[in-house]
Scaffold this active site. Sequence first.
Site, PDB file in Angstrom:
ATOM      1  N   PHE A 121     -25.968 -11.891  49.785  1.00 46.45           N
ATOM      2  CA  PHE A 121     -26.319 -10.869  48.797  1.00 46.45           C
ATOM      3  C   PHE A 121     -25.110  -9.987  48.457  1.00 46.45           C
ATOM      4  O   PHE A 121     -24.998  -9.487  47.330  1.00 46.45           O
ATOM      5  CB  PHE A 121     -27.463 -10.011  49.356  1.00 46.45           C
ATOM      6  CG  PHE A 121     -28.103  -9.099  48.358  1.00 46.45           C
ATOM      7  CD1 PHE A 121     -29.077  -9.565  47.493  1.00 46.45           C
ATOM      8  CD2 PHE A 121     -27.746  -7.755  48.287  1.00 46.45           C
ATOM      9  CE1 PHE A 121     -29.671  -8.715  46.564  1.00 46.45           C
ATOM     10  CE2 PHE A 121     -28.332  -6.904  47.368  1.00 46.45           C
ATOM     11  CZ  PHE A 121     -29.298  -7.381  46.505  1.00 46.45           C
ATOM     12  N   HIS A 163     -38.229 -13.881  51.057  1.00 49.93           N
ATOM     13  CA  HIS A 163     -36.901 -13.262  51.102  1.00 49.93           C
ATOM     14  C   HIS A 163     -35.822 -14.198  50.543  1.00 49.93           C
ATOM     15  O   HIS A 163     -34.943 -13.773  49.785  1.00 49.93           O
ATOM     16  CB  HIS A 163     -36.588 -12.899  52.558  1.00 49.93           C
ATOM     17  CG  HIS A 163     -35.405 -12.005  52.711  1.00 49.93           C
ATOM     18  ND1 HIS A 163     -35.386 -10.709  52.257  1.00 49.93           N
ATOM     19  CD2 HIS A 163     -34.191 -12.218  53.265  1.00 49.93           C
ATOM     20  CE1 HIS A 163     -34.214 -10.173  52.521  1.00 49.93           C
ATOM     21  NE2 HIS A 163     -33.468 -11.067  53.135  1.00 49.93           N
ATOM     22  N   ARG A 186     -24.488 -30.434  55.109  1.00 46.92           N
ATOM     23  CA  ARG A 186     -23.615 -30.223  53.946  1.00 46.92           C
ATOM     24  C   ARG A 186     -22.367 -29.421  54.318  1.00 46.92           C
ATOM     25  O   ARG A 186     -21.533 -29.119  53.471  1.00 46.92           O
ATOM     26  CB  ARG A 186     -24.404 -29.485  52.854  1.00 46.92           C
ATOM     27  CG  ARG A 186     -25.410 -30.406  52.202  1.00 46.92           C
ATOM     28  CD  ARG A 186     -26.583 -29.678  51.575  1.00 46.92           C
ATOM     29  NE  ARG A 186     -27.530 -30.620  50.990  1.00 46.92           N
ATOM     30  CZ  ARG A 186     -28.409 -31.345  51.709  1.00 46.92           C
ATOM     31  NH1 ARG A 186     -28.454 -31.246  53.020  1.00 46.92           N
ATOM     32  NH2 ARG A 186     -29.213 -32.198  51.103  1.00 46.92           N
TER      33      ARG A 186
HETATM   34  N1  INI Z   1     -28.145 -13.827  53.861  1.00 48.66           N
HETATM   35  C1  INI Z   1     -27.643 -15.062  53.803  1.00 48.66           C
HETATM   36  O1  INI Z   1     -26.463 -15.230  53.519  1.00 48.66           O
HETATM   37  N2  INI Z   1     -28.426 -16.130  54.096  1.00 48.66           N
HETATM   38  C2  INI Z   1     -29.740 -15.998  54.406  1.00 48.66           C
HETATM   39  O2  INI Z   1     -30.406 -17.021  54.667  1.00 48.66           O
HETATM   40  C3  INI Z   1     -30.303 -14.695  54.451  1.00 48.66           C
HETATM   41  N3  INI Z   1     -31.699 -14.524  54.774  1.00 48.66           N
HETATM   42  O3  INI Z   1     -32.414 -15.497  54.886  1.00 48.66           O
HETATM   43  O4  INI Z   1     -32.141 -13.396  54.985  1.00 48.66           O
HETATM   44  C4  INI Z   1     -29.455 -13.595  54.173  1.00 48.66           C
HETATM   45  N4  INI Z   1     -29.928 -12.338  54.200  1.00 48.66           N
HETATM   46  C5  INI Z   1     -29.070 -11.178  54.267  1.00 48.66           C
HETATM   47  C6  INI Z   1     -28.667 -10.700  52.886  1.00 48.66           C
HETATM   48  O5  INI Z   1     -27.740 -11.582  52.314  1.00 48.66           O
HETATM   49  C7  INI Z   1     -28.015  -9.311  52.960  1.00 48.66           C
HETATM   50  O6  INI Z   1     -26.847  -9.387  53.747  1.00 48.66           O
HETATM   51  C8  INI Z   1     -28.930  -8.230  53.530  1.00 48.66           C
HETATM   52  O7  INI Z   1     -30.173  -8.227  52.875  1.00 48.66           O
HETATM   53  C9  INI Z   1     -28.279  -6.827  53.378  1.00 48.66           C
HETATM   54  O8  INI Z   1     -28.073  -6.496  52.018  1.00 48.66           O
END
Ligand code: INI
Length: 200
Positions: free
Chosen positions: A63, A94, A133
């Site tokens: 994110f 999520h 992958r």
């Molecule tokens: N971030 C990922 O890179 N992969 C995931 O699978 C994931 N899940 O599943 O929750 C994930 N969540 C964290 C997100 O990217 C943020 O870092 C967090 O929400 C803080 O902003």
Amino acid sequence: MAVFEGNFTFNPQQLRFAIVIGRFNDLVTGKLLSGCQDCLKRHGIDVDPNGNQVDYAWVPGSFELPLVARQLAISGRYDAIICLGAIIRGQTPHFDYVASETAKGIAAIGFQTGIPVIFGVLTTDTMQQALERAGIKSNLGWQYGQDALEMAALMGQLRGLTPDYSQSDNKIVPALPVSSPGQLNPTAIPQQQSDPKNQS
Ligand code: INI
């Protein structure tokens, strides 16, 4: 007319890249990073973080990739930016929020800045699929490195064709930055701010 295609016959020492990596699922993203570095290295890029061709930025999760990639893109230092992440579906929705915002954000940076930003984010149902992958079967990190090289070369060619819009009534405002990134534009490197407290 012309056919434009990114080639791999450029002088690799001219290019600069930034790689942004999500720590979430780092078992996977660490392997993507190794594959990506291997590709860049075998194309003549110095991947040493102490060198002057590749910078690295770690973020908590996928994110956060777009925000940091955008900041790097607007610095004007890089010919391409590679975002590496692994989003793995869980029991809740999520996954969909993180995957969708990450993809949209990464696409938007390319449009806004004119700097190619590679979407090196795996979106899989299971950890097993992600690992397959990221090295068990193939390593998509290698492919993302190659995509960055190709896009850096292609955008470099296209930038050289930027017409002089000042002569036209139909002014198109080019995406930022208009000057060439990488070492071709060393003045764009942000200067370290000196701490005013330390000034006499
Ligand atoms: N971030 C990922 O890179 N992969 C995931 O699978 C994931 N899940 O599943 O929750 C994930 N969540 C964290 C997100 O990217 C943020 O870092 C967090 O929400 C803080 O902003």
